[in-house]
Design a protein around this motif. Structure first.
Motif, PDB file in Angstrom:
ATOM      1  N   PHE A 132       0.966  -0.968  -0.017  1.00 24.77           N
ATOM      2  CA  PHE A 132      -0.004  -0.028  -0.159  1.00 24.77           C
ATOM      3  C   PHE A 132       0.880   1.271  -0.117  1.00 24.77           C
ATOM      4  O   PHE A 132       1.912   1.149   0.776  1.00 24.77           O
TER       5      PHE A 132
ATOM      6  N   TYR B 175       0.140   4.957   1.512  1.00 25.16           N
ATOM      7  CA  TYR B 175      -0.647   5.943   2.463  1.00 25.16           C
ATOM      8  C   TYR B 175      -0.349   7.439   2.189  1.00 25.16           C
ATOM      9  O   TYR B 175       1.129   7.699   2.290  1.00 25.16           O
TER      10      TYR B 175
ATOM     11  N   SER C 177      -3.252  17.335   8.417  1.00 25.13           N
ATOM     12  CA  SER C 177      -4.393  17.031   9.352  1.00 25.13           C
ATOM     13  C   SER C 177      -4.107  15.637   9.891  1.00 25.13           C
ATOM     14  O   SER C 177      -4.842  15.308  10.969  1.00 25.13           O
ATOM     15  N   ARG C 178      -3.014  14.952   9.735  1.00 29.05           N
ATOM     16  CA  ARG C 178      -2.543  13.889  10.299  1.00 29.05           C
ATOM     17  C   ARG C 178      -3.420  12.278  10.033  1.00 29.05           C
ATOM     18  O   ARG C 178      -2.709  11.371  10.250  1.00 29.05           O
ATOM     19  N   GLN C 179      -4.320  12.591   9.494  1.00 27.21           N
ATOM     20  CA  GLN C 179      -5.036  11.409   8.910  1.00 27.21           C
ATOM     21  C   GLN C 179      -4.429  10.417   8.012  1.00 27.21           C
ATOM     22  O   GLN C 179      -3.773  11.063   7.066  1.00 27.21           O
ATOM     23  N   MET C 180      -4.517   9.260   8.156  1.00 27.60           N
ATOM     24  CA  MET C 180      -3.875   8.195   7.255  1.00 27.60           C
ATOM     25  C   MET C 180      -4.872   8.106   5.944  1.00 27.60           C
ATOM     26  O   MET C 180      -5.920   7.354   6.439  1.00 27.60           O
TER      27      MET C 180
ATOM     28  N   MET D 116       1.467  -5.784   3.874  1.00 30.31           N
ATOM     29  CA  MET D 116       0.534  -6.426   4.729  1.00 30.31           C
ATOM     30  C   MET D 116       0.628  -7.910   4.627  1.00 30.31           C
ATOM     31  O   MET D 116       0.956  -8.210   3.331  1.00 30.31           O
TER      32      MET D 116
ATOM     33  N   LEU E  15       0.303  -4.967   9.500  1.00 26.22           N
ATOM     34  CA  LEU E  15       0.458  -3.998   8.775  1.00 26.22           C
ATOM     35  C   LEU E  15       1.831  -3.230   9.082  1.00 26.22           C
ATOM     36  O   LEU E  15       1.887  -2.623  10.250  1.00 26.22           O
TER      37      LEU E  15
ATOM     38  N   ALA F 105      -6.291  -1.146   5.219  1.00 29.24           N
ATOM     39  CA  ALA F 105      -6.677  -0.770   6.621  1.00 29.24           C
ATOM     40  C   ALA F 105      -7.282   0.637   6.634  1.00 29.24           C
ATOM     41  O   ALA F 105      -6.917   1.532   5.743  1.00 29.24           O
TER      42      ALA F 105
ATOM     43  N   PHE G 295      -7.958   4.239   8.780  1.00 32.16           N
ATOM     44  CA  PHE G 295      -7.380   4.655  10.215  1.00 32.16           C
ATOM     45  C   PHE G 295      -8.228   5.578  10.575  1.00 32.16           C
ATOM     46  O   PHE G 295      -8.801   6.401  10.061  1.00 32.16           O
ATOM     47  N   GLY G 296      -8.232   5.965  11.984  1.00 29.93           N
ATOM     48  CA  GLY G 296      -8.687   6.910  12.710  1.00 29.93           C
ATOM     49  C   GLY G 296      -7.938   8.311  12.498  1.00 29.93           C
ATOM     50  O   GLY G 296      -7.046   7.999  11.802  1.00 29.93           O
ATOM     51  N   GLN G 297      -8.277   9.339  13.134  1.00 29.60           N
ATOM     52  CA  GLN G 297      -7.727  10.530  12.819  1.00 29.60           C
ATOM     53  C   GLN G 297      -6.561  10.939  13.502  1.00 29.60           C
ATOM     54  O   GLN G 297      -5.770  11.807  13.756  1.00 29.60           O
TER      55      GLN G 297
END
Lengths: 114, 113
Positions: A35, A37, A42-45, A95, A102, B102, B104-106
């Motif tokens: 993968f 990412y 904003s830190r979100q993946m 993974m 992961l 997967a 993910f959360g924030q």
């Protein structure tokens, strides 16, 4: 244990140009999943693209594509027509076949310049 | 909205305090994970779970505990907070078969002072 290596800590590209991010991994498994990412400020993946190891065809999602070289254990990400919104950290991830582990690389910080 | 929800988003703890980071998902995923991300670094796996009632240690489990009493929830507990646990914590979940990607959360930014 699997390891994932991203050898480019930082990269920059001009808007509208193409950039390639490198990723290599090490595993003894024959089937697995890879993968890329994106992590903006904003830190979100956010999942960008994924590749199943048993598929020879390289995955493509709009401006994002991968070059998957299974024998070389290489999984690079190509971003075409780079946009300012592509500025982010990019993580390569592995993974295992069982789907219970992961593993992430250390990340590449990409800056898209206007 | 469907997805992975983490609370709180920010927290400051004093050394020796305890807290629980909450994580819940509404996608009926079997697999759930807790990662920590230190500044400028990649993610490291703390604990994971392959289903309700089953948990396993990841790469950096020391100082943490988890439980998985339901499919939806996977809380992470810090018993005696230490400055080394200052980090951003991510919870994630995934399907057990076919679609191994997967969600993910924030993230939760935790500072231990």
């Amino acid at each position: 244990a699997q390891t994932v290596t991203q050898s480019q800590p930082e990269m920059s590209v001009q808007e509208a140009e193409t950039v390639t991010l490198s990723c290599t991994y090490d595993t003894s498994e024959s089937n697995y999943y890879l993968f890329w990412y994106k992590q903006p400020p904003s830190r979100q993946m956010i999942l960008v693209i994924r590749q199943e190891a048993y598929k020879q065809q390289n995955a493509t999602e709009n401006r994002f594509s991968v070059n998957f070289q299974k024998a070389a254990k290489s999984f690079s990400l190509k971003i075409s027509d780079s946009q300012l919104g592509d500025t982010a950290m990019y993580f390569c991830a592995f993974m295992n076949n069982a789907g219970n582990m992961l593993t992430f690389g250390g990340g590449t910080r990409l800056m898209v310049k206007p | 909205n469907a997805g992975v929800t983490q609370t709180p988003k920010f927290r400051i703890l004093k050394i020796g305090q305890s807290m629980t980071l909450q994580c819940t998902q509404d996608m009926n995923h079997n697999y759930m994970y807790w990662y920590r991300q230190d500044p400028g670094m990649g993610l490291k796996l703390i604990y994971y779970s392959v289903g309700a009632g089953i948990t396993d240690k990841g790469e950096v489990p020391n100082g943490y505990n988890v439980s998985r009493s339901t499919t939806e929830d996977f809380p992470l507990r810090l018993e005696l907070a230490a400055p080394s646990q200052t980090s951003v914590y991510f919870c994630a979940s995934s399907y057990s078969r076919d679609i191994f990607s997967a969600f993910f959360g924030q993230g939760t930014r935790l500072t231990v002072v």
